[in-house]
Design a protein around this motif. Sequence first.
Motif, PDB file in Angstrom:
ATOM      1  N   GLY A   1     -20.952   0.222  32.509  1.00  0.00           N
ATOM      2  CA  GLY A   1     -22.239   0.391  31.841  1.00  0.00           C
ATOM      3  C   GLY A   1     -22.196   0.205  30.343  1.00  0.00           C
ATOM      4  O   GLY A   1     -23.058  -0.470  29.755  1.00  0.00           O
ATOM      5  N   PHE A   2     -21.201   0.791  29.678  1.00  0.00           N
ATOM      6  CA  PHE A   2     -21.153   0.697  28.216  1.00  0.00           C
ATOM      7  C   PHE A   2     -20.917  -0.734  27.708  1.00  0.00           C
ATOM      8  O   PHE A   2     -21.548  -1.149  26.734  1.00  0.00           O
ATOM      9  CB  PHE A   2     -20.122   1.666  27.651  1.00  0.00           C
ATOM     10  CG  PHE A   2     -20.675   3.041  27.389  1.00  0.00           C
ATOM     11  CD1 PHE A   2     -21.374   3.315  26.218  1.00  0.00           C
ATOM     12  CD2 PHE A   2     -20.526   4.046  28.324  1.00  0.00           C
ATOM     13  CE1 PHE A   2     -21.882   4.577  25.967  1.00  0.00           C
ATOM     14  CE2 PHE A   2     -21.047   5.321  28.092  1.00  0.00           C
ATOM     15  CZ  PHE A   2     -21.728   5.578  26.908  1.00  0.00           C
ATOM     16  N   PRO A   3     -20.025  -1.526  28.317  1.00  0.00           N
ATOM     17  CA  PRO A   3     -19.917  -2.922  27.877  1.00  0.00           C
ATOM     18  C   PRO A   3     -21.218  -3.707  28.053  1.00  0.00           C
ATOM     19  O   PRO A   3     -21.554  -4.545  27.202  1.00  0.00           O
ATOM     20  CB  PRO A   3     -18.799  -3.486  28.770  1.00  0.00           C
ATOM     21  CG  PRO A   3     -17.959  -2.297  29.101  1.00  0.00           C
ATOM     22  CD  PRO A   3     -18.936  -1.163  29.247  1.00  0.00           C
ATOM     23  N   ILE A   4     -21.951  -3.438  29.144  1.00  0.00           N
ATOM     24  CA  ILE A   4     -23.245  -4.103  29.332  1.00  0.00           C
ATOM     25  C   ILE A   4     -24.212  -3.686  28.222  1.00  0.00           C
ATOM     26  O   ILE A   4     -24.950  -4.513  27.670  1.00  0.00           O
ATOM     27  CB  ILE A   4     -23.827  -3.775  30.720  1.00  0.00           C
ATOM     28  CG1 ILE A   4     -22.957  -4.402  31.823  1.00  0.00           C
ATOM     29  CG2 ILE A   4     -25.267  -4.263  30.838  1.00  0.00           C
ATOM     30  CD1 ILE A   4     -23.336  -3.986  33.228  1.00  0.00           C
ATOM     31  N   MET A   5     -24.217  -2.394  27.881  1.00  0.00           N
ATOM     32  CA  MET A   5     -25.070  -1.918  26.793  1.00  0.00           C
ATOM     33  C   MET A   5     -24.711  -2.584  25.467  1.00  0.00           C
ATOM     34  O   MET A   5     -25.603  -2.982  24.700  1.00  0.00           O
ATOM     35  CB  MET A   5     -24.951  -0.399  26.657  1.00  0.00           C
ATOM     36  CG  MET A   5     -25.553   0.390  27.805  1.00  0.00           C
ATOM     37  SD  MET A   5     -25.328   2.182  27.582  1.00  0.00           S
ATOM     38  CE  MET A   5     -26.324   2.475  26.111  1.00  0.00           C
ATOM     39  N   LEU A   6     -23.423  -2.714  25.194  1.00  0.00           N
ATOM     40  CA  LEU A   6     -22.990  -3.344  23.947  1.00  0.00           C
ATOM     41  C   LEU A   6     -23.440  -4.801  23.890  1.00  0.00           C
ATOM     42  O   LEU A   6     -23.934  -5.270  22.853  1.00  0.00           O
ATOM     43  CB  LEU A   6     -21.470  -3.248  23.813  1.00  0.00           C
ATOM     44  CG  LEU A   6     -20.867  -3.857  22.544  1.00  0.00           C
ATOM     45  CD1 LEU A   6     -21.434  -3.193  21.292  1.00  0.00           C
ATOM     46  CD2 LEU A   6     -19.352  -3.751  22.572  1.00  0.00           C
ATOM     47  N   ALA A   7     -23.275  -5.517  25.009  1.00  0.00           N
ATOM     48  CA  ALA A   7     -23.722  -6.916  25.054  1.00  0.00           C
ATOM     49  C   ALA A   7     -25.219  -7.009  24.809  1.00  0.00           C
ATOM     50  O   ALA A   7     -25.697  -7.883  24.061  1.00  0.00           O
ATOM     51  CB  ALA A   7     -23.353  -7.538  26.402  1.00  0.00           C
ATOM     52  N   GLY A   8     -25.987  -6.103  25.406  1.00  0.00           N
ATOM     53  CA  GLY A   8     -27.430  -6.107  25.216  1.00  0.00           C
ATOM     54  C   GLY A   8     -27.831  -5.824  23.782  1.00  0.00           C
ATOM     55  O   GLY A   8     -28.734  -6.465  23.224  1.00  0.00           O
ATOM     56  N   ALA A   9     -27.148  -4.866  23.142  1.00  0.00           N
ATOM     57  CA  ALA A   9     -27.465  -4.531  21.755  1.00  0.00           C
ATOM     58  C   ALA A   9     -27.160  -5.703  20.825  1.00  0.00           C
ATOM     59  O   ALA A   9     -27.914  -5.975  19.875  1.00  0.00           O
ATOM     60  CB  ALA A   9     -26.685  -3.301  21.320  1.00  0.00           C
ATOM     61  N   VAL A  10     -26.079  -6.416  21.101  1.00  0.00           N
ATOM     62  CA  VAL A  10     -25.736  -7.585  20.279  1.00  0.00           C
ATOM     63  C   VAL A  10     -26.772  -8.689  20.466  1.00  0.00           C
ATOM     64  O   VAL A  10     -27.199  -9.331  19.492  1.00  0.00           O
ATOM     65  CB  VAL A  10     -24.321  -8.097  20.636  1.00  0.00           C
ATOM     66  CG1 VAL A  10     -24.039  -9.436  19.955  1.00  0.00           C
ATOM     67  CG2 VAL A  10     -23.273  -7.068  20.232  1.00  0.00           C
ATOM     68  N   ILE A  11     -27.200  -8.923  21.700  1.00  0.00           N
ATOM     69  CA  ILE A  11     -28.239  -9.934  21.958  1.00  0.00           C
ATOM     70  C   ILE A  11     -29.530  -9.568  21.226  1.00  0.00           C
ATOM     71  O   ILE A  11     -30.175 -10.421  20.603  1.00  0.00           O
ATOM     72  CB  ILE A  11     -28.487 -10.076  23.472  1.00  0.00           C
ATOM     73  CG1 ILE A  11     -27.270 -10.722  24.137  1.00  0.00           C
ATOM     74  CG2 ILE A  11     -29.753 -10.890  23.750  1.00  0.00           C
ATOM     75  CD1 ILE A  11     -27.327 -10.743  25.655  1.00  0.00           C
ATOM     76  N   ALA A  12     -29.921  -8.292  21.290  1.00  0.00           N
ATOM     77  CA  ALA A  12     -31.141  -7.862  20.596  1.00  0.00           C
ATOM     78  C   ALA A  12     -31.025  -8.103  19.102  1.00  0.00           C
ATOM     79  O   ALA A  12     -31.998  -8.506  18.438  1.00  0.00           O
ATOM     80  CB  ALA A  12     -31.404  -6.383  20.877  1.00  0.00           C
ATOM     81  N   ALA A  13     -29.830  -7.897  18.558  1.00  0.00           N
ATOM     82  CA  ALA A  13     -29.624  -8.077  17.117  1.00  0.00           C
ATOM     83  C   ALA A  13     -29.683  -9.541  16.699  1.00  0.00           C
ATOM     84  O   ALA A  13     -29.862  -9.841  15.509  1.00  0.00           O
ATOM     85  CB  ALA A  13     -28.292  -7.463  16.699  1.00  0.00           C
ATOM     86  N   LEU A  14     -29.530 -10.481  17.646  1.00  0.00           N
ATOM     87  CA  LEU A  14     -29.631 -11.898  17.313  1.00  0.00           C
ATOM     88  C   LEU A  14     -31.012 -12.256  16.777  1.00  0.00           C
ATOM     89  O   LEU A  14     -31.169 -13.262  16.086  1.00  0.00           O
ATOM     90  CB  LEU A  14     -29.306 -12.755  18.542  1.00  0.00           C
ATOM     91  CG  LEU A  14     -27.853 -12.746  19.020  1.00  0.00           C
ATOM     92  CD1 LEU A  14     -27.703 -13.588  20.279  1.00  0.00           C
ATOM     93  CD2 LEU A  14     -26.921 -13.245  17.930  1.00  0.00           C
ATOM     94  N   GLY A  15     -32.013 -11.411  17.104  1.00  0.00           N
ATOM     95  CA  GLY A  15     -33.350 -11.633  16.574  1.00  0.00           C
ATOM     96  C   GLY A  15     -33.410 -11.545  15.059  1.00  0.00           C
ATOM     97  O   GLY A  15     -34.326 -12.091  14.431  1.00  0.00           O
ATOM     98  N   LEU A  16     -32.429 -10.844  14.465  1.00  0.00           N
ATOM     99  CA  LEU A  16     -32.363 -10.780  13.000  1.00  0.00           C
ATOM    100  C   LEU A  16     -31.924 -12.118  12.412  1.00  0.00           C
ATOM    101  O   LEU A  16     -32.268 -12.453  11.278  1.00  0.00           O
ATOM    102  CB  LEU A  16     -31.377  -9.686  12.571  1.00  0.00           C
ATOM    103  CG  LEU A  16     -31.696  -8.261  13.019  1.00  0.00           C
ATOM    104  CD1 LEU A  16     -30.535  -7.327  12.679  1.00  0.00           C
ATOM    105  CD2 LEU A  16     -32.985  -7.765  12.382  1.00  0.00           C
TER     106      LEU A  16
END
Length: 412
Positions: A288-303
């Motif tokens: 779960g935590f690696p999936i969460m980390l990947a998701g947070a990084v993808i969301a940050a690509l919007g910056l």
Amino acid sequence: MQNTQAKTLGLATLMFPLALVLFELATYICNDLIQPAMLPITQYFGVSPTWAPSAMSFYLLGGAGVAWLFGPLSDRYGRKKVLLAGVLFFTVCCLVILVTQNMYQFLILRFLQGSGLTIVSAVGYAAVQESFEERDAVKVMALMTNISLLAPLLGPVFGAFLIDHISWHWGFIFIALMSLVSWFGLKAYMPEVKPPVEKKPMSDLFGDFKKVYADSHFLSLAIALPLVVLPLMLWISISPVMLVNELGLSSLQYGLFQIPIFGGLILGNIVLIKVVDRYPLGKTILAGFPIMLAGAVIAALGLVVPSLTLPFLLIGLTLVSFGEGIAVSVVFRFAFSSSDMPKGTVAAAMSILNMLCFFTGIEIVRELYSHFHMAAYLLASILIILIWFTFPRRALLKGMRLRAEAEAKEQA
């Protein structure tokens, strides 16, 4: 106060957790329905929109402020009595907030309403963990989480409707009615687990908490719970300002934007229920935590790509919520079962830790958001998730190893 007659899943045994989850749903809606209404509420009281996230942080702080009392009281006088009293108190607070005259009074009532969160986590969850076998308890918690997710799924949409067509006051009336119905269900179906014949004096209260918090293994496991939940909690608190004020979405668009995100959490819990019997308990946390980390990084690509900010946010946060879904119920079980102290006290200690982390995180990100906007939330979420890969992950692996050794001894 352990229940030695843990039950298996069935329609009759599910009536209690279903009544409890109705109250849990009311406590969540008390945040998720009200958050989208916070901008009009700040206008109603004549204060700055930057006050909007404080409605959530004070709600969480209120939960932390009373957790030290409700859990130990339920160890001494019984879970059911304390739970029923807490549900009634929450119901009254939802009605009293209707007559507040300024933002300060409103936040005081939000603080008092926060007691409902502790009633669920420090008393209700402890009763569920005691009432079912370990893996069944994980399934029940995941099922309850899925039902309670109706709050973040439907709350923003209903909140937007209240803003556009009625008044925010009716939201609290609806929440009070839900809470009252839950009270009758709990009174009818919650099992009565008697407290120990020999009750410890209340003067031992702080000594019990000291023993719980002195256990470094427990703390390392317990801190994983706010780490897995906080990114989404921050999103709930900051997304009205981010999506409406910063990105220009309407109230209805804001509500619809939440559906796939919290749909990911529902899917994660469904997957957990399906696989929890197939793998050693804890494997889903490691995924779960690696999936969460990947998701947070993808969301940050919007910056980096402003033209794709909304798609990156949607995809990334859906992955974050999915990762939380397959992990959070197991995280709770590991921490809850890692201490031998009275379980009401253990659940209360976890609740205090959670609420303080939530309050602190929301207030820090709220302040950073006024300077750095969306970047504050996204980078904070990545940092929070990364913390898990240090000492909490080591504690989990140690806990899984101890469980495997204990099972091997039982089979030998």
